[in-house]
Scaffold this active site. Structure first.
Site, PDB file in Angstrom:
ATOM      1  N   LEU A  44       0.852  -1.181   0.000  1.00  0.00           N
ATOM      2  CA  LEU A  44       0.000   0.000   0.000  1.00  0.00           C
ATOM      3  C   LEU A  44       0.891   1.235   0.000  1.00  0.00           C
ATOM      4  O   LEU A  44       2.080   1.154   0.331  1.00  0.00           O
ATOM      5  CB  LEU A  44      -0.900   0.005   1.236  1.00  0.00           C
ATOM      6  N   SER A  45       0.328   2.383  -0.320  1.00  0.00           N
ATOM      7  CA  SER A  45       1.171   3.574  -0.354  1.00  0.00           C
ATOM      8  C   SER A  45       1.776   3.871   1.015  1.00  0.00           C
ATOM      9  O   SER A  45       2.858   4.452   1.104  1.00  0.00           O
ATOM     10  CB  SER A  45       0.382   4.783  -0.864  1.00  0.00           C
ATOM     11  N   GLU A  46       1.120   3.430   2.093  1.00  0.00           N
ATOM     12  CA  GLU A  46       1.667   3.693   3.423  1.00  0.00           C
ATOM     13  C   GLU A  46       1.203   2.636   4.418  1.00  0.00           C
ATOM     14  O   GLU A  46       0.045   2.181   4.382  1.00  0.00           O
ATOM     15  CB  GLU A  46       1.200   5.053   3.927  1.00  0.00           C
ATOM     16  N   THR A  47       2.130   2.244   5.294  1.00  0.00           N
ATOM     17  CA  THR A  47       1.799   1.453   6.482  1.00  0.00           C
ATOM     18  C   THR A  47       2.254   2.242   7.696  1.00  0.00           C
ATOM     19  O   THR A  47       3.411   2.673   7.765  1.00  0.00           O
ATOM     20  CB  THR A  47       2.489   0.081   6.456  1.00  0.00           C
TER      21      THR A  47
END
Length: 260
Positions: A44-47
């Site tokens: 995902l774009s961010e964790t």
């Protein structure tokens, strides 16, 4: 080791819109390599990872390719998980990160995040930017993390087909493109191949740079913004001195367990 994980669509009124982020609550920090591996696996774009510390929470964010200093949508996702899944009962959440303290409040319609404002500094347009975008920006700026290109109108922003290989050569976290909107005060898109994300669906941190620019340009401190990626997302943005208040909604998509 088993770890809880949540996936949340941030800046989203309904599922499958906005920007998905993973949220991993921790009791103590994993190694940087483990957190990066989890973020890469999530793709995902961010964790976001957070750890309780005294009367606040320490938060960190990883893209599939690198740790970043600030992330708006994953902070919104984390606040949503705390309030809806983890029983947070205080009126405000204080997140400590590399950029200082971030404050998030639950509102009647969503969540309001208090972030430090960034400054758009005029700079020459690199030849690489024209080549990457296929158009010459009307104006060009750099902030503390990203470049910002101002285009003629929303249609031009929407129709861009950037060369991500060239964007990835820019010496910045990423490249933002923005213009006055047809139905919103301004629209934008954000390209971040440098950190493993060709196009980010909705970039909260980018609006700490976009909001002060458009507030000055349009002569008002409260603005409605739309990031016009394929998924899309809407943000309410308010400039308060050297802070930007970003408001949005979030939807829980899944809850699960990581086994490492």
């Amino acid at each position: 080791m088993q770890l809880p994980i949540y996936q949340v669509d941030a800046f989203a009124d309904t599922l499958f819109t906005g920007n998905p982020a993973a949220v991993c609550p921790l009791n103590s920090w994993l190694s940087d390599a483990q957190m990066q591996s989890i973020a890469t696996e999530n793709n995902l774009s961010e964790t976001a990872f957070f750890v309780p510390e005294a009367n606040h929470l320490h938060i960190r964010w990883f893209t599939p390719g690198a740790e970043v200093d600030l992330c708006g949508h994953a902070t919104l996702a984390t606040a949503h998980v705390l309030y809806t899944e983890l029983g947070w009962d205080k009126s405000e959440i204080h997140f400590h990160c590399r950029k200082g303290t971030l404050r998030v409040q639950k509102t009647a319609t969503g969540y309001a995040m208090d972030f430090p404002a960034d400054t758009a500094i005029p700079t020459d347009i690199p030849v690489l930017v024209e080549q990457a975008l296929g158009v010459r920006p009307l104006a060009f700026f750099h902030g503390s993390d990203d470049y910002l290109a101002i285009l003629e109108n929303e249609e031009q922003v929407q129709n861009l087909q950037p060369d991500f290989r060239l964007v990835g050569k820019l010496k910045a976290r990423g490249l933002l493109v923005s213009a006055i909107g047809d139905q919103h005060d301004f629209v934008s898109r954000g390209f971040f191949p440098q950190v493993g994300i060709d196009e980010d669906p909705v970039t909260g941190s980018a609006h700490t740079l976009l909001t002060p620019y458009w507030a000055q340009r349009l002569g008002k401190n409260k603005l409605q913004a739309r990031q016009i990626s394929a998924r899309g997302g809407t943000l309410s943005c308010t400039l308060q001195n050297d802070r930007v208040i970003l408001e949005g909604t979030a939807q829980t998509y899944l809850k699960g367990t990581i086994y490492i």
